[in-house]
Write a protein that holds these residues in place. Structure first.
Motif, PDB file in Angstrom:
ATOM      1  N   UNK A 113      22.025 -10.148   2.326  1.00  0.00           N
ATOM      2  CA  UNK A 113      21.464  -9.572   1.100  1.00  0.00           C
ATOM      3  C   UNK A 113      19.940  -9.506   1.181  1.00  0.00           C
ATOM      4  N   UNK A 114      19.316 -10.571   1.674  1.00  0.00           N
ATOM      5  CA  UNK A 114      17.872 -10.535   1.895  1.00  0.00           C
ATOM      6  C   UNK A 114      17.508  -9.448   2.889  1.00  0.00           C
ATOM      7  N   UNK A 115      18.289  -9.349   3.971  1.00  0.00           N
ATOM      8  CA  UNK A 115      18.047  -8.331   4.991  1.00  0.00           C
ATOM      9  C   UNK A 115      18.099  -6.931   4.392  1.00  0.00           C
ATOM     10  N   UNK A 116      19.161  -6.645   3.628  1.00  0.00           N
ATOM     11  CA  UNK A 116      19.330  -5.318   3.049  1.00  0.00           C
ATOM     12  C   UNK A 116      18.185  -4.973   2.103  1.00  0.00           C
ATOM     13  N   UNK A 117      17.789  -5.938   1.287  1.00  0.00           N
ATOM     14  CA  UNK A 117      16.679  -5.706   0.358  1.00  0.00           C
ATOM     15  C   UNK A 117      15.383  -5.423   1.104  1.00  0.00           C
ATOM     16  N   UNK A 118      15.113  -6.215   2.150  1.00  0.00           N
ATOM     17  CA  UNK A 118      13.897  -6.019   2.936  1.00  0.00           C
ATOM     18  C   UNK A 118      13.923  -4.682   3.679  1.00  0.00           C
ATOM     19  N   UNK A 119      15.093  -4.264   4.134  1.00  0.00           N
ATOM     20  CA  UNK A 119      15.207  -2.964   4.800  1.00  0.00           C
ATOM     21  C   UNK A 119      14.800  -1.837   3.850  1.00  0.00           C
ATOM     22  N   UNK A 120      15.297  -1.889   2.623  1.00  0.00           N
ATOM     23  CA  UNK A 120      14.995  -0.840   1.650  1.00  0.00           C
ATOM     24  C   UNK A 120      13.508  -0.857   1.280  1.00  0.00           C
ATOM     25  N   UNK A 121      12.994  -2.023   0.938  1.00  0.00           N
ATOM     26  CA  UNK A 121      11.586  -2.128   0.542  1.00  0.00           C
ATOM     27  C   UNK A 121      10.679  -1.708   1.699  1.00  0.00           C
ATOM     28  N   UNK A 122      10.992  -2.180   2.900  1.00  0.00           N
ATOM     29  CA  UNK A 122      10.188  -1.799   4.061  1.00  0.00           C
ATOM     30  C   UNK A 122      10.242  -0.309   4.338  1.00  0.00           C
ATOM     31  N   UNK A 123      11.410   0.302   4.134  1.00  0.00           N
ATOM     32  CA  UNK A 123      11.530   1.741   4.341  1.00  0.00           C
ATOM     33  C   UNK A 123      10.669   2.526   3.376  1.00  0.00           C
TER      34      UNK A 123
END
Length: 276
Positions: A113-123
């Protein structure tokens, strides 16, 4: 070693090789894929150290001429000494913050869940950074100043959050700080060498009790696979950025991250309870 374990090692080696130097987070992909393959526990910790070494060996090989020029030029060439100093300056923030917070980050943030959130924010940040007007003052890695290097080093620290991406942080940071796209990418590769080797040595010593001879075949498969696919990824990225922006990677991050969050939100996969 059974066939299923060999398959797990092969897939995770491919994932590591393809994602380590792309701005899409290798750690994030490893966490998600390892969870899907049910590859975890103490063996996974040791395995990840080994395959990261395979990936970093690929970038060392790709830039072997530049590395040799710098090493041989240290006694006589100011440019070689300046380049080395810049790498050390950029490397230090991650060392300090990594030693202080790595255990806490691994305990609380290493989950899908942390990974997915960071992927979106980073994108989203990558799209914003690419749309800005770039004011470039460093067209090559030899033109980078120590201030540029320090800024990129602090940007790299953001990658301690899984899903952020070490290469993504340093490349986009470099673009924001006045490096050309090619220079930011190459400096990210060079900075990966001391950063990843130091992390592997530190983790290898910390978890040395996890390395057992029986796991050597598994480690060998992962190491070789990561090396081969990292070579492919590095060459492809350098060719790609010669005529393209990083927008495609940004959109990939956003779509992939939203997909993971959707599977969790609708209960298709119990990502919230997952741990590497």
């Amino acid at each position: 070693m059974d066939l299923w374990t060999a398959f797990q090692a092969l897939i995770l080696g491919v994932v590591e090789g393809l994602t380590e130097f792309l701005p899409i987070s290798s750690t994030g992909h490893q966490i998600i894929v390892a969870d899907l393959l049910d590859f975890g526990g103490e063996r996974a910790i040791a395995f990840n150290i080994i395959i990261q070494l395979g990936a970093i060996l690929a970038v060392v090989w790709e830039f072997r001429r530049k590395i040799l020029d710098v090493v041989t030029g240290l006694p006589t060439q100011p440019s070689a000494r300046r380049f080395t100093a810049n790498l050390l300056i950029a490397f230090m923030p991650a060392v300090v913050l990594g030693v202080l917070f790595s255990n806490l980050i691994h305990e609380y943030l290493f989950n899908p869940i942390t990974v997915a959130t960071a992927l979106v924010v980073g994108g989203v940040i990558m799209l914003w950074a690419e749309q800005r007007q770039h004011e470039v003052h460093a067209e090559t890695v030899d033109e980078i100043t120590w201030k540029d290097a320090l800024k990129v080093g602090f940007a790299q620290c953001l990658a301690m959050i899984p899903g952020t991406s070490r290469s993504g942080s340093t490349i986009i940071g470099g673009l924001l700080f006045g490096l050309s796209r090619k220079t930011a990418t190459e400096f990210s590769f060079f900075l990966a060498m001391p950063t990843m080797v130091a992390a592997a040595v530190y983790s290898g010593f910390k978890y040395r009790h996890l390395f057992v001879p029986a796991d050597l075949p598994v480690f060998a498969i992962g190491f070789v696979t990561a090396f081969i696919f990292a070579m492919i990824a590095v060459k492809a990225l350098l060719k790609f950025i010669a005529s393209h922006s990083y927008a495609a990677f940004a959109w990939y991050r956003i779509v992939f991250g939203l997909f993971i969050l959707a599977t969790w939100q609708f209960g298709w996969v119990d990502w919230a309870a997952a741990r590497p």
